[in-house]
Motif scaffolding. Structure first.
Motif, mmCIF file in Angstrom:
data_model
loop_
_atom_site.group_PDB
_atom_site.id
_atom_site.type_symbol
_atom_site.label_atom_id
_atom_site.label_comp_id
_atom_site.label_asym_id
_atom_site.label_seq_id
_atom_site.Cartn_x
_atom_site.Cartn_y
_atom_site.Cartn_z
ATOM 1 N N GLU A 290 37.567 48.846 56.848
ATOM 2 C CA GLU A 290 38.792 48.104 56.556
ATOM 3 C C GLU A 290 38.648 46.629 56.938
ATOM 4 N N HIS A 291 37.932 46.385 58.029
ATOM 5 C CA HIS A 291 37.723 45.014 58.497
ATOM 6 C C HIS A 291 37.005 44.185 57.430
ATOM 7 N N LEU A 292 35.951 44.750 56.843
ATOM 8 C CA LEU A 292 35.195 44.050 55.813
ATOM 9 C C LEU A 292 36.014 43.867 54.538
ATOM 10 N N LEU A 293 36.741 44.897 54.142
ATOM 11 C CA LEU A 293 37.536 44.822 52.916
ATOM 12 C C LEU A 293 38.648 43.792 53.045
ATOM 13 N N TYR A 294 39.309 43.771 54.194
ATOM 14 C CA TYR A 294 40.397 42.829 54.426
ATOM 15 C C TYR A 294 39.867 41.400 54.429
ATOM 16 N N ARG A 295 38.757 41.182 55.133
ATOM 17 C CA ARG A 295 38.148 39.855 55.190
ATOM 18 C C ARG A 295 37.695 39.403 53.809
ATOM 19 N N LYS A 296 37.095 40.321 53.051
ATOM 20 C CA LYS A 296 36.628 40.006 51.701
ATOM 21 C C LYS A 296 37.778 39.514 50.832
ATOM 22 N N ASN A 297 38.882 40.251 50.847
ATOM 23 C CA ASN A 297 39.993 39.855 49.991
ATOM 24 C C ASN A 297 40.670 38.578 50.480
ATOM 25 N N TRP A 298 40.687 38.367 51.787
ATOM 26 C CA TRP A 298 41.282 37.132 52.297
ATOM 27 C C TRP A 298 40.508 35.917 51.771
ATOM 28 N N ILE A 299 39.187 36.026 51.780
ATOM 29 C CA ILE A 299 38.359 34.953 51.227
ATOM 30 C C ILE A 299 38.710 34.731 49.759
ATOM 31 N N ASP A 300 38.823 35.813 49.001
ATOM 32 C CA ASP A 300 39.165 35.713 47.585
ATOM 33 C C ASP A 300 40.541 35.083 47.385
ATOM 34 N N THR A 301 41.481 35.458 48.227
ATOM 35 C CA THR A 301 42.853 34.963 48.094
ATOM 36 C C THR A 301 42.935 33.473 48.385
ATOM 37 N N VAL A 302 42.290 33.045 49.464
ATOM 38 C CA VAL A 302 42.274 31.610 49.779
ATOM 39 C C VAL A 302 41.583 30.844 48.661
ATOM 40 N N GLN A 303 40.469 31.370 48.176
ATOM 41 C CA GLN A 303 39.749 30.664 47.115
ATOM 42 C C GLN A 303 40.572 30.607 45.833
ATOM 43 N N TRP A 304 41.314 31.646 45.549
ATOM 44 C CA TRP A 304 42.202 31.651 44.376
ATOM 45 C C TRP A 304 43.101 30.412 44.427
ATOM 46 N N HIS A 305 43.645 30.134 45.605
ATOM 47 C CA HIS A 305 44.563 29.006 45.744
ATOM 48 C C HIS A 305 43.834 27.665 45.829
ATOM 49 N N TYR A 306 42.622 27.670 46.368
ATOM 50 C CA TYR A 306 41.789 26.463 46.275
ATOM 51 C C TYR A 306 41.620 26.069 44.806
ATOM 52 N N GLU A 307 41.334 27.078 43.984
ATOM 53 C CA GLU A 307 41.072 26.820 42.566
ATOM 54 C C GLU A 307 42.319 26.272 41.866
ATOM 55 N N ASP A 308 43.498 26.712 42.287
ATOM 56 C CA ASP A 308 44.736 26.138 41.752
ATOM 57 C C ASP A 308 44.858 24.669 42.150
ATOM 58 N N ILE A 309 44.644 24.397 43.431
ATOM 59 C CA ILE A 309 44.836 23.046 43.955
ATOM 60 C C ILE A 309 43.886 22.049 43.300
ATOM 61 N N ILE A 310 42.635 22.435 43.154
ATOM 62 C CA ILE A 310 41.634 21.485 42.646
ATOM 63 C C ILE A 310 41.864 21.144 41.175
ATOM 64 N N ARG A 311 42.662 21.944 40.481
ATOM 65 C CA ARG A 311 42.959 21.668 39.069
ATOM 66 C C ARG A 311 44.150 20.733 38.888
ATOM 67 N N LEU B 97 29.962 38.771 52.394
ATOM 68 C CA LEU B 97 30.819 39.944 52.618
ATOM 69 C C LEU B 97 30.463 41.080 51.677
ATOM 70 N N VAL B 98 30.151 40.758 50.428
ATOM 71 C CA VAL B 98 29.737 41.803 49.484
ATOM 72 C C VAL B 98 28.481 42.498 50.011
ATOM 73 N N GLU B 99 27.553 41.722 50.526
ATOM 74 C CA GLU B 99 26.314 42.311 51.039
ATOM 75 C C GLU B 99 26.571 43.152 52.285
ATOM 76 N N PHE B 100 27.513 42.745 53.120
ATOM 77 C CA PHE B 100 27.887 43.555 54.285
ATOM 78 C C PHE B 100 28.507 44.880 53.843
ATOM 79 N N ILE B 101 29.352 44.831 52.816
ATOM 80 C CA ILE B 101 29.995 46.056 52.315
ATOM 81 C C ILE B 101 28.948 46.986 51.715
ATOM 82 N N ASP B 102 27.990 46.424 50.988
ATOM 83 C CA ASP B 102 26.904 47.261 50.471
ATOM 84 C C ASP B 102 26.085 47.858 51.615
ATOM 85 N N GLY B 103 25.936 47.106 52.700
ATOM 86 C CA GLY B 103 25.248 47.642 53.873
ATOM 87 C C GLY B 103 25.949 48.866 54.425
ATOM 88 N N TYR B 104 27.270 48.839 54.391
ATOM 89 C CA TYR B 104 28.051 50.001 54.826
ATOM 90 C C TYR B 104 27.710 51.226 53.968
#
Length: 199
Positions: free
Chosen positions: A37-58, A84-91
């Motif tokens: 759960e720790h890896l999945l939550y962290r992974k999506n948080w990165i995606d969520t922040v980046q989603w909004h970075y991409e909005d801002i930069i446009r 994070l993807v590689e850590f999840i694959d490690g799991y």
């Protein structure tokens, strides 16, 4: 099934982010480091922040210097996402390391974690498209178009979730096997990127 479990973690992350809806907010992981759960939550948080970075930069009126700083943040975010993807694959590699692979086993086009990466992005698409269907300042036509898109995204979630769960069952039963290749991105490496190397 794992896909529904992961999707619920992704939604927890997305909803938590949107309480403040600020790309600079402090990240706190509610799960202990020894849990998937720790890896999945962290992974999506990165995606969520980046989603909004991409909005801002446009923003067409963004200051060029601010855009450059934000581009650097996006670069770091992309590397964190890959890690994070590689850590999840490690799991998964650890989980299935004792499986007896059948002689007819085949390899999948992508590893479980890269499929889960797509599910994380899909959770964001569904969240934000659903928002569009309820926008008080949007026309009914806009809301209807977004509802049509949302229905497609929900069908895509169903199909992707089924594919992920089938892949994991196939790996667990030895009918498919995992191989994980590091991304080996070259543009962040001072020895491999000719621009960085030339400095």
């Amino acid at each position: 099934m794992f896909s529904e479990f992961a999707f619920s973690i992704f939604n927890n992350s997305i909803e938590k982010y949107h309480i403040k809806d600020d790309v600079y907010q402090i990240f706190e992981n509610p799960y202990s480091k020894d849990q998937i759960e720790h890896l999945l939550y962290r992974k999506n948080w990165i995606d969520t922040v980046q989603w909004h970075y991409e909005d801002i930069i446009r923003n067409p009126e963004i200051d060029p210097q601010d855009a450059l700083v934000l581009k650097r943040r996006i670069d770091v975010s992309n590397q964190d996402r890959t890690d994070l993807v590689e850590f999840i694959d490690g799991y998964f590699l650890n989980k299935y390391q004792s499986v007896d692979v059948t002689p007819t086993a085949t390899i999948n086009t992508e590893s479980p974690a890269w499929a889960i990466d797509r599910l994380s992005i899909l959770a964001l698409k569904i969240y934000h498209m659903n928002e569009e269907t309820h926008r008080s300042d949007a026309s009914n036509e806009h809301k209807q178009k977004c509802q049509t898109k949302l229905n497609i995204l929900l069908e895509q979630k169903k199909d992707l979730s089924l594919a992920i769960d089938q892949l994991l069952v196939d790996i667990e039963n030895g009918n498919k096997y995992m191989k994980v290749y590091k991304q080996m991105k070259m543009y962040n490496d001072e020895e491999l990127n000719p621009i960085l190397r030339g400095k």
